[in-house]
Design a protein around this motif. Structure first.
Motif, PDB file in Angstrom:
ATOM      1  N   GLU A   1       8.405  14.370  -8.119  1.00 51.66           N
ATOM      2  CA  GLU A   1       7.982  13.744  -9.193  1.00 51.66           C
ATOM      3  C   GLU A   1       6.324  12.901  -8.886  1.00 51.66           C
ATOM      4  O   GLU A   1       6.387  12.035  -9.668  1.00 51.66           O
ATOM      5  CB  GLU A   1       8.735  12.810  -9.869  1.00 51.66           C
ATOM      6  N   THR A   2       5.602  12.959  -7.745  1.00 51.30           N
ATOM      7  CA  THR A   2       4.495  12.250  -7.729  1.00 51.30           C
ATOM      8  C   THR A   2       3.917  12.591  -6.365  1.00 51.30           C
ATOM      9  O   THR A   2       4.530  13.913  -5.770  1.00 51.30           O
ATOM     10  CB  THR A   2       5.810  10.532  -6.590  1.00 51.30           C
ATOM     11  N   TYR A   3       2.930  11.766  -6.266  1.00 48.37           N
ATOM     12  CA  TYR A   3       1.458  12.845  -4.857  1.00 48.37           C
ATOM     13  C   TYR A   3       1.451  12.448  -3.563  1.00 48.37           C
ATOM     14  O   TYR A   3       2.804  10.976  -3.732  1.00 48.37           O
ATOM     15  CB  TYR A   3       0.507  12.117  -5.801  1.00 48.37           C
ATOM     16  N   GLY A   4       0.969  13.089  -3.188  1.00 44.10           N
ATOM     17  CA  GLY A   4       0.802  12.209  -1.675  1.00 44.10           C
ATOM     18  C   GLY A   4       2.092  12.888  -0.019  1.00 44.10           C
ATOM     19  O   GLY A   4       1.262  12.680   0.646  1.00 44.10           O
ATOM     20  N   GLY A   5       2.302  13.716  -0.378  1.00 43.52           N
ATOM     21  CA  GLY A   5       3.090  14.022   0.655  1.00 43.52           C
ATOM     22  C   GLY A   5       3.981  13.695   1.649  1.00 43.52           C
ATOM     23  O   GLY A   5       4.724  12.948   0.664  1.00 43.52           O
ATOM     24  N   ALA A   6       3.731  13.292   2.601  1.00 41.82           N
ATOM     25  CA  ALA A   6       4.841  12.932   4.034  1.00 41.82           C
ATOM     26  C   ALA A   6       3.690  10.555   2.843  1.00 41.82           C
ATOM     27  O   ALA A   6       4.918  10.247   4.048  1.00 41.82           O
ATOM     28  CB  ALA A   6       4.287  13.096   4.761  1.00 41.82           C
ATOM     29  N   VAL A   7       3.010  11.197   2.490  1.00 44.80           N
ATOM     30  CA  VAL A   7       2.513   9.488   2.843  1.00 44.80           C
ATOM     31  C   VAL A   7       2.434   8.682   1.142  1.00 44.80           C
ATOM     32  O   VAL A   7       2.731   8.884   0.023  1.00 44.80           O
ATOM     33  CB  VAL A   7       0.937   9.314   1.822  1.00 44.80           C
TER      34      VAL A   7
ATOM     35  N   ARG B   1       6.480   5.451   0.232  1.00 47.12           N
ATOM     36  CA  ARG B   1       6.132   4.632  -0.272  1.00 47.12           C
ATOM     37  C   ARG B   1       7.899   4.041  -0.025  1.00 47.12           C
ATOM     38  O   ARG B   1       8.206   4.733  -1.520  1.00 47.12           O
ATOM     39  CB  ARG B   1       5.728   3.377  -1.198  1.00 47.12           C
ATOM     40  N   PHE B   2       8.601   2.795   0.366  1.00 53.02           N
ATOM     41  CA  PHE B   2       9.637   2.935   0.281  1.00 53.02           C
ATOM     42  C   PHE B   2      10.108   1.962  -0.554  1.00 53.02           C
ATOM     43  O   PHE B   2       9.715   0.855  -0.108  1.00 53.02           O
ATOM     44  CB  PHE B   2      10.946   3.145   0.895  1.00 53.02           C
ATOM     45  N   GLU B   3      10.625   1.246  -1.741  1.00 51.39           N
ATOM     46  CA  GLU B   3      10.405   0.409  -2.284  1.00 51.39           C
ATOM     47  C   GLU B   3      11.952  -0.915  -2.420  1.00 51.39           C
ATOM     48  O   GLU B   3      12.625  -0.057  -3.318  1.00 51.39           O
ATOM     49  CB  GLU B   3       9.304  -0.273  -3.738  1.00 51.39           C
ATOM     50  N   ARG B   4      12.137  -2.128  -2.300  1.00 50.43           N
ATOM     51  CA  ARG B   4      13.805  -2.444  -2.058  1.00 50.43           C
ATOM     52  C   ARG B   4      13.746  -4.196  -2.693  1.00 50.43           C
ATOM     53  O   ARG B   4      13.063  -4.364  -1.444  1.00 50.43           O
ATOM     54  CB  ARG B   4      14.557  -1.922  -1.568  1.00 50.43           C
ATOM     55  N   ASP B   5      14.141  -5.038  -3.638  1.00 48.82           N
ATOM     56  CA  ASP B   5      14.455  -6.243  -3.151  1.00 48.82           C
ATOM     57  C   ASP B   5      12.570  -7.429  -3.319  1.00 48.82           C
ATOM     58  O   ASP B   5      13.013  -7.871  -2.317  1.00 48.82           O
ATOM     59  CB  ASP B   5      15.682  -6.683  -2.734  1.00 48.82           C
ATOM     60  N   GLY B   6      11.640  -6.490  -3.690  1.00 55.49           N
ATOM     61  CA  GLY B   6      10.695  -7.104  -3.222  1.00 55.49           C
ATOM     62  C   GLY B   6      10.104  -6.619  -1.662  1.00 55.49           C
ATOM     63  O   GLY B   6       8.589  -7.376  -1.490  1.00 55.49           O
ATOM     64  N   PHE B   7      10.666  -5.460  -1.420  1.00 53.32           N
ATOM     65  CA  PHE B   7      10.381  -5.168   0.009  1.00 53.32           C
ATOM     66  C   PHE B   7       9.402  -4.147  -0.230  1.00 53.32           C
ATOM     67  O   PHE B   7      10.368  -3.393  -1.160  1.00 53.32           O
ATOM     68  CB  PHE B   7      11.206  -5.548   1.053  1.00 53.32           C
ATOM     69  N   ALA B   8       8.087  -3.968   0.523  1.00 52.93           N
ATOM     70  CA  ALA B   8       7.901  -2.143   0.014  1.00 52.93           C
ATOM     71  C   ALA B   8       6.784  -1.850   2.180  1.00 52.93           C
ATOM     72  O   ALA B   8       6.828  -3.011   2.696  1.00 52.93           O
ATOM     73  CB  ALA B   8       6.300  -2.412  -0.109  1.00 52.93           C
ATOM     74  N   PHE B   9       7.419  -0.287   1.614  1.00 57.12           N
ATOM     75  CA  PHE B   9       7.208   0.225   3.833  1.00 57.12           C
ATOM     76  C   PHE B   9       6.736   1.410   3.275  1.00 57.12           C
ATOM     77  O   PHE B   9       7.197   2.223   2.540  1.00 57.12           O
ATOM     78  CB  PHE B   9       9.101   0.645   4.179  1.00 57.12           C
ATOM     79  N   ASP B  10       5.744   1.652   4.305  1.00 50.64           N
ATOM     80  CA  ASP B  10       5.115   2.655   4.505  1.00 50.64           C
ATOM     81  C   ASP B  10       6.142   4.098   4.791  1.00 50.64           C
ATOM     82  O   ASP B  10       6.516   3.000   6.313  1.00 50.64           O
ATOM     83  CB  ASP B  10       3.733   2.534   5.202  1.00 50.64           C
ATOM     84  N   THR B  11       6.593   5.138   4.406  1.00 48.75           N
ATOM     85  CA  THR B  11       7.218   5.941   5.236  1.00 48.75           C
ATOM     86  C   THR B  11       6.456   7.295   5.844  1.00 48.75           C
ATOM     87  O   THR B  11       7.971   8.048   6.834  1.00 48.75           O
ATOM     88  CB  THR B  11       8.488   6.136   4.136  1.00 48.75           C
ATOM     89  N   GLY B  12       5.583   7.102   5.453  1.00 46.10           N
ATOM     90  CA  GLY B  12       4.859   8.065   5.792  1.00 46.10           C
ATOM     91  C   GLY B  12       3.697   7.661   7.044  1.00 46.10           C
ATOM     92  O   GLY B  12       3.796   6.653   8.045  1.00 46.10           O
ATOM     93  N   PRO B  13       2.365   7.514   7.507  1.00 37.45           N
ATOM     94  CA  PRO B  13       0.609   7.194   8.395  1.00 37.45           C
ATOM     95  C   PRO B  13       1.996   5.706   8.325  1.00 37.45           C
ATOM     96  O   PRO B  13       0.964   5.216   7.366  1.00 37.45           O
ATOM     97  CB  PRO B  13       0.368   8.311   8.199  1.00 37.45           C
ATOM     98  N   GLY B  14       1.695   4.799   9.137  1.00 38.27           N
ATOM     99  CA  GLY B  14       1.489   3.663   9.218  1.00 38.27           C
ATOM    100  C   GLY B  14      -0.330   3.680   9.214  1.00 38.27           C
ATOM    101  O   GLY B  14      -0.503   2.182   9.248  1.00 38.27           O
ATOM    102  N   MET B  15      -0.832   3.840   9.966  1.00 35.58           N
ATOM    103  CA  MET B  15      -2.353   3.721  10.141  1.00 35.58           C
ATOM    104  C   MET B  15      -3.265   5.068   9.844  1.00 35.58           C
ATOM    105  O   MET B  15      -2.934   6.038   9.924  1.00 35.58           O
ATOM    106  CB  MET B  15      -2.709   3.171  11.840  1.00 35.58           C
ATOM    107  N   LEU B  16      -4.405   4.635  10.139  1.00 38.20           N
ATOM    108  CA  LEU B  16      -5.135   5.430  10.048  1.00 38.20           C
ATOM    109  C   LEU B  16      -6.164   5.902  10.900  1.00 38.20           C
ATOM    110  O   LEU B  16      -7.088   4.660  11.169  1.00 38.20           O
ATOM    111  CB  LEU B  16      -5.802   5.337   8.644  1.00 38.20           C
ATOM    112  N   THR B  17      -6.873   6.908  11.587  1.00 39.98           N
ATOM    113  CA  THR B  17      -7.640   6.828  12.387  1.00 39.98           C
ATOM    114  C   THR B  17      -8.848   8.212  11.964  1.00 39.98           C
ATOM    115  O   THR B  17      -8.569   8.650  10.545  1.00 39.98           O
ATOM    116  CB  THR B  17      -7.724   8.104  13.471  1.00 39.98           C
TER     117      THR B  17
END
Length: 498
Positions: free
Chosen positions: A29-35, A37-53
């Protein structure tokens, strides 16, 4: 187009600008593949790549599809230090971003005189491997005579004498043991392989380009989380009139007069198309049963479920983030090769694993200044080699990851409000990769890890994304989109970006 991963969207935007009508059919239901985000209770987390080269890949995408800089649509910042490292013996070092001289000085101070020079000399050799492989493995379609890339080791390893024989390093681990000559430098080097889903004991010596890329081009973060990069690419596609159909699973590729002619969806809908772009050569074969997509002279698709995956632990923490905290800390395990070997035999490893700790200084990822969101990541066997559905398996390994992380963040466990554990099974559901494996980048050399060409034996059918040339990683995905767009627009004579 099948799938809305980063490579597919990069191709879609470029094709739309070239005058093609582009429709994307995405199973989820969304775009981005492995990129994600998980969100809960005001917290958000990158669940795929955390940085970019190599941000230049996406800068080029936005200039070519809209004549505006990447920085006008996302807040891209350079991370400094690029990483903090905690080794098995307790030694610590923080490496400055994109500064070879700074890295050499930091290693000398932390590990002893001479350590920095050995790492610096290694980077010089790694640059030579990068210069030899950059164009054929990142900027050009896969050569028809790709075997040349597999036969020639681009890394100029230092001769090593053992038992009256002179040998040269063929794997990344051998480089560390023979050329760096310090167990901590070996751990530092092997950590780059593990971060890309590679076993350092079998990764070719040319994997030396992975640390070189970070040191030469820096590490970057997008404020708001790396998901913001996926959002920006999706919005660019929408502005260029790309049509997105979410919740639309493709169950077959249509063929007419010896070429790809469209798609069949799970609900029975048939979609006509002049060109079909799909992701995952391994999975494309299931959409064309009985049709050989690659000849015996081509690079064969990986058996995805035999590659490595990742476990991600999202931690909602009480207490403020320290102002001097590093964005990324790598806690090096005592035996990374041994832990992967245990996984291959279906056993949870006993030593503490190598764990990447991402704790961005980003208010968008936390409910307030008195809390912090932290992501722990470890490279593990995918579902093809280890049963992540076994009762307690995921939580038991997450406990080991937290224990390892406490070597860098004392009392971490006491700060945890709650945690979310994500295994390769989550990756499989979100990306479709069999077993939840993560694709590594293409690498040359005697133990080469090349990916299949973006073209197939069926005219009109192309592949994009991490499981095809030039392999996995955010930068490589963006380049795969550029290569596929070039092949579609210019035909077989396309020779890559200039």
């Amino acid at each position: 187009m099948i799938g809305a991963g980063m490579g597919a969207m990069a191709a879609a935007a470029r094709l739309a600008v070239a005058g093609h009508r582009v429709a994307v059919y995405e199973r989820t239901e969304t775009y981005g593949g492995a990129v994600r985000r998980f969100e809960r209770d005001g917290f958000a987390f990158d669940t795929g790549p955390g940085m970019l080269t190599l941000p230049a890949v996406y800068r080029d995408l936005f200039v070519k599809t809209g004549k505006e800089p990447l920085e006008s649509v996302v807040d891209l910042v350079q991370v400094d230090p690029s990483s903090r490292h905690v080794f098995a013996d307790g030694t610590e070092v923080s490496l400055p971003n994109a500064s070879r001289a700074g890295v050499v000085a930091a290693l000398d101070e932390a590990l002893g005189e001479g350590a920095g020079a050995r790492w610096g000399d290694f980077l010089v050799r790694a640059r030579e491997a990068w210069d030899r492989t950059r164009r054929p493995l990142l900027e050009e379609p896969l050569w028809p005579n790709w075997s040349v890339l597999a036969q020639r080791e681009p890394y100029p390893s230092v001769p090593h004498k053992k038992f009256l024989r002179t040998r040269r390093a063929r794997t990344l681990s051998e480089i560390g043991a023979w050329e760096l000559r310090d167990p901590r430098l070996l751990s530092l080097l092997e950590g780059y392989a593990l971060a890309y889903g590679l076993d350092p004991g079998s990764a070719p010596a040319s994997a030396a380009i992975l640390p070189y890329m970070e040191h030469a081009f820096g590490t970057w973060y997008v404020r708001g989380g790396m998901r913001e990069l996926a959002r920006a690419v999706h919005e660019r596609c929408v502005k260029r009139k790309v049509e997105f159909h979410f919740g639309a699973e493709v169950t077959g590729v249509l063929e007419k007069d010896g070429r790809a002619s469209g798609l069949e969806l799970a609900d029975g809908t048939l979609v006509e198309a002049d060109t079909v772009v799909g992701g995952g050569p391994w999975r494309l074969r299931g959409l064309l049963p009985g049709r050989e997509l690659y000849g015996t002279e081509d690079v064969p698709p990986y058996a995805e479920n035999l590659r490595l995956g990742r476990v991600v632990v999202c931690l909602a923490l009480r207490g403020a983030r320290q102002q001097d905290a590093a964005h990324r800390t790598v806690v090096h395990g005592t035996d990374p090769e041994g832990e992967l070997c245990d996984f291959a035999h279906g056993e949870v490893p006993s030593p503490e694993p190598t764990v990447w700790i991402d704790r961005p200084d980003d208010p968008a990822l936390r409910p307030d200044a008195d809390h912090e969101s932290v992501v722990l990541t470890a490279t593990v066997a995918s579902q093809g080699s280890f049963d992540w559905t076994a009762p307690g398996a995921a939580d038991a390994f997450a406990d080991r990851m937290v224990t390892a992380a406490e070597r860098a963040l004392p009392h971490l466990r006491e700060r945890i409000l709650w945690r979310e554990v994500r295994t390769p099974l989550h990756t499989e559901r979100e990306t479709g990769a069999e077993g939840g494996a993560v694709p590594p980048p293409s690498l040359a050399g005697g133990s080469s890890m090349l990916h299949p060409s973006n073209t197939t034996a069926l005219p009109g059918l192309f592949t994009v994304g991490g499981w095809s040339h030039p392999g996995g990683g955010l930068a490589h995905a963006g380049m795969s989109g550029a290569l596929v767009a070039g092949l579609v627009v210019e035909g077989p004579e396309f020779r890559g970006s200039q």
